[in-house]
Enzyme design. Structure first.
Site, short mmCIF file in Angstrom:
data_model
loop_
_atom_site.label_atom_id
_atom_site.label_comp_id
_atom_site.label_asym_id
_atom_site.label_seq_id
_atom_site.Cartn_x
_atom_site.Cartn_y
_atom_site.Cartn_z
CB SER A 1 -2.34 -17.55 15.94
OG SER A 1 -2.83 -17.52 14.63
CD GLU B 1 1.23 -22.25 9.31
OE1 GLU B 1 0.58 -21.27 9.68
OE2 GLU B 1 2.19 -22.17 8.52
#
Length: 747
Positions: A519, A602
């Protein structure tokens, strides 16, 4: 060596062999069989609290009746008083009983003896498996608060005695009350069988604590309460482990007790058998489970700078302790504890004060109202509205830049990080207050950052001091933007199969390979990356955790277009990238340990999507699209019911997130609970987007128009489908939940 013939299993075996031959059945054989069954029954697990059984005692030259009554009760325990039918007053003493594995009733003889001359109270702690998670946490702070509350219920002038495990908490409670000149502070403290400073005369247990990392204890000693109990999912130190450790310290004694009980029953010596039975029965209450606590058994306590509670007797270690005021000019001086002729400095621990927290809340609200620009009090509608920071940061407005600078200067981009690393140094409760006040005012987060959400917590846990000082302040100020190098084309859910390699070249590593689904790799300044440093080792054991600059020669990125038409994802390539050795986090080939910890953060981050609102709330979006009925309600009963159900689930999820954060910071969270948050948060976010599309109807299909904000709704709907894949697929999360939380067997 254990003597032969003392294994308790022999009782059953001996009786079974006799009964296998009918001609051997005799009165003696029947007694042996009955005795074996009785012994076996007493080895069975039990969680029932035995009775104190103290009905009468000798006091004041005569026998008096004793009535057991509960004076104060909380979900975690009760203050039990032994009231005597006797005129006049006697000294009142509170016995702080251990909670680590057994019931207070094991102290019945101590209570009985002390009742002759004192009015006795005792802490009777609850079994942790019966305390629902909604009751909150029970750590060291709560332990101390309970002792203070119990002393308040008893009134001024009481004496305090800690037995074994609660000795440090006992000392801390008395010290805090003395320092505050609390009217109910104890007149004296007695510590029995409990060291205050474990550095002096350390036991094998103390040595083990220093030899093993905290992760070892979490994996081997901490369990979660099964779902069938009221305290389901609470982290506990289970009683059977406590019992195993307790009996292993003296196996011959306990084996002899069961053997003696068997022989007495066979011989018909019932009085002697009863005595042996009491010893065997006394062992079983250890099967209570107790709450995971942090810090118990250390010396992180302050003591009284004058006032009562100055003479402390440590009966268990046969040493005399006394509190002495410490030096310095501080308003609330620390103290030192005298032990064996030497002074030991003891760190101060501030007492819990709701007034202090109320003051902080008022000051925080005032500061936010003054410093948060009006433009930053509305939700970010697009990715461009969010502040990501970085070397090449672009701001959507001057207000966004000012908001980041003001919050970073105060350390509130990472309020609970230490101040030396750019954080605010706030406590867990203060951080929660800040979060609540920002939500009440509608303040946006000043900075979105993988460095804050994932890397920062991992560096705080595993980074060396140089790495913390180099990277954490830059993360806190938004100066560096990070990306994550985990997944590879052939290593997704099976992340440990990664093949990106890092060769040791003396003063640096040479990295070659590629990552996928990285990302914002095309916008990031640095990457935290998993690489294989030992190809011959087992796949989990040859991985290391590296940090390196995305501007390094040999690093390149290629964007990946998604069905939504937009994408933050890239494939990232490494061709002979040189990484300095000092950028290795933790140990060589031990990167999987760091990776697992980071995955927890995460998953919490991805799960947090389940409680994030973008722009208008869902009900308002639907009302604008569908209209309202005569009563002002959404003019679609079915859609109205679906949205109401969603909003209830969303609110419950928000509270679950807050609770998990509190438990994590208190060291009481099950590491696998992040999988629950990730799974449920992903499902909630998909539901939100499905409901948005249902409410918009055909208007929700607009792809490129100013009215639809360039098709924001359908693009978000399509993007949400990836939530159940990224950060570990939903199937992987459900497997983790089934094994590590529910304790279900493998298929």
């Amino acid at each position: 060596m254990r003597k032969p013939g003392k294994d308790p299993r022999m009782f059953i075996g001996r009786a079974a062999r006799r009964l296998a031959k009918p001609e051997c059945i005799s009165p003696q054989t029947e007694r042996q069989w009955a005795a074996a069954c009785e012994v076996f029954a007493h080895t069975a697990l039990t969680h029932r609290r035995p009775s104190f059984g103290i009905e009468r005692v000798a006091s004041g030259g005569r026998e008096v009746e004793v009535i057991e009554e509960v004076v104060r009760s909380t979900p975690f325990g009760e203050l039990v008083r032994f009231r005597k039918d006797q005129p006049g007053e006697q000294p009142r003493v509170l016995i702080a009983a251990p909670m680590s594995g057994h019931f207070a009733t094991l102290l019945r003889d101590t209570v009985r003896v002390m009742l002759a001359d004192q009015e006795v109270y005792v802490t009777d702690w609850a079994n942790a498996r019966d305390v629902p998670l909604l009751a909150g946490r029970f750590g060291l702070d709560e332990y101390i608060e309970h002792l203070i509350g119990f002393l308040e219920a008893m009134g001024p002038g009481a004496h305090l005695m800690g037995v074994c495990q609660p000795c440090p908490a006992t000392l801390a409670a008395a010290a805090l009350m003395a320092e505050d000149e609390h009217p109910a502070r104890p007149r004296s403290i007695t510590l029995m069988a409990g060291p205050v400073d474990c550095r002096i005369s350390p036991t094998r247990v103390n040595e083990l604590a220093n030899e093993r990392p905290i992760e070892w204890f979490e994996q081997n000693l901490i369990s979660t309460v099964p779902l069938r109990h009221p305290g389901a999912l609470r982290c506990v130190y289970p009683g059977f482990l406590q019992l195993t450790a307790f009996m292993s310290m003296n196996p011959d004694r306990h084996t002899s007790a069961f053997l003696g009980m068997y022989n007495c029953l066979v011989a018909g010596e019932l009085e002697q058998a009863k005595a042996a039975q009491e010893l065997c029965t006394g062992i079983r209450p250890y099967l209570k489970q107790h709450h995971v606590q942090t810090g118990v058994g250390t010396t992180a306590y302050s003591a009284a700078g004058g006032g009562p509670a100055r003479s402390i007797r440590s009966c268990g270690t046969r040493s005399t302790w006394r509190a002495e005021p410490g030096g310095g000019e501080s308003e609330r001086p620390a103290c030192r504890v005298w032990h064996h002729g030497g002074l030991i400095p003891v760190a101060r621990m501030e007492p819990p004060m709701s007034t202090t927290l109320d003051t902080f809340r008022a000051e925080t609200r005032a500061w936010l109202e003054k410093n948060c620009p009006p433009e930053m009090r509305t939700p970010a509608l697009t990715d461009e509205d969010r502040c990501w920071g970085g070397r090449n940061a672009t701001f959507s407005s001057d207000a966004q830049k000012a908001w980041l600078e003001r919050m970073a200067a105060k350390g509130w981009t990472v309020p609970d990080w230490p101040t030396e690393y750019g954080g605010g140094g706030l406590s867990r409760d203060e951080t929660k207050v800040l979060r609540e006040e920002m939500r009440a005012l509608g303040c946006r987060p000043p900075l979105d950052s993988f460095g804050i959400w994932m890397l920062g917590p991992a560096l705080l846990q595993y980074g060396n001091e140089a790495q913390k000082r180099e990277h954490l302040p830059k993360i806190a100020r938004g100066e560096i933007r990070w990306c994550q190098g985990y997944s590879e084309p052939n290593a997704g859910s099976d992340l440990a199969s990664l093949q990106t390699r890092a060769e040791d070249k003396g003063d640096h590593f040479l990295v070659n390979g590629s990552k996928i689904w990285t990302s914002y790799a095309d916008k990031a300044d640095w990457i935290f990356c998993l690489v294989r440093t030992d190809p011959k080792a087992k796949k989990h054991e040859g991985i290391s955790f590296l940090l390196f600059d995305m501007a390094s020669p040999g690093v390149s990125t290629k964007p990946i277009l998604l069905i939504s038409g937009k994408s933050p994802f890239c494939q990232t390539f490494f061709d002979d990238v040189k990484v300095p050795k000092e950028n290795l986090v933790h140990e060589l080939n031990k990167g999987w340990t760091v990776a697992k910890a980071l995955l927890t953060h995460e998953r919490n981050m991805i799960g947090g999507m389940g409680e994030r609102n973008k722009g208008k709330v869902l009900g308002q979006i639907a009302a604008d699209a569908v209209g309202r009925d005569a009563l002002g309600r959404l003019d679609d009963p079915q859609l109205r019911a679906r949205i109401a159900s969603f909003e209830v689930d969303e609110l419950a999820f928000r509270y679950a997130m807050e609770r998990s954060i509190d438990l994590m910071k208190a060291g009481q969270a099950n590491p696998a609970f992040s999988s629950v948050l990730k799974y449920y948060g992903s499902e909630l976010n998909k539901r939100r987007n499905e409901l948005t599309m249902s409410a918009l109807g055909s208007d929700g299909l607009e792809w490129e128009s100013a009215r639809s904000s360039e098709g924001a709704a359908p693009r978000d709907w399509l993007r949400s489908k990836a939530n159940s894949i990224e950060g570990g697929t939903s199937e992987v999360q459900l497997n983790i939940i089934s094994k590590r939380i529910l304790g279900l067997p493998d298929a």
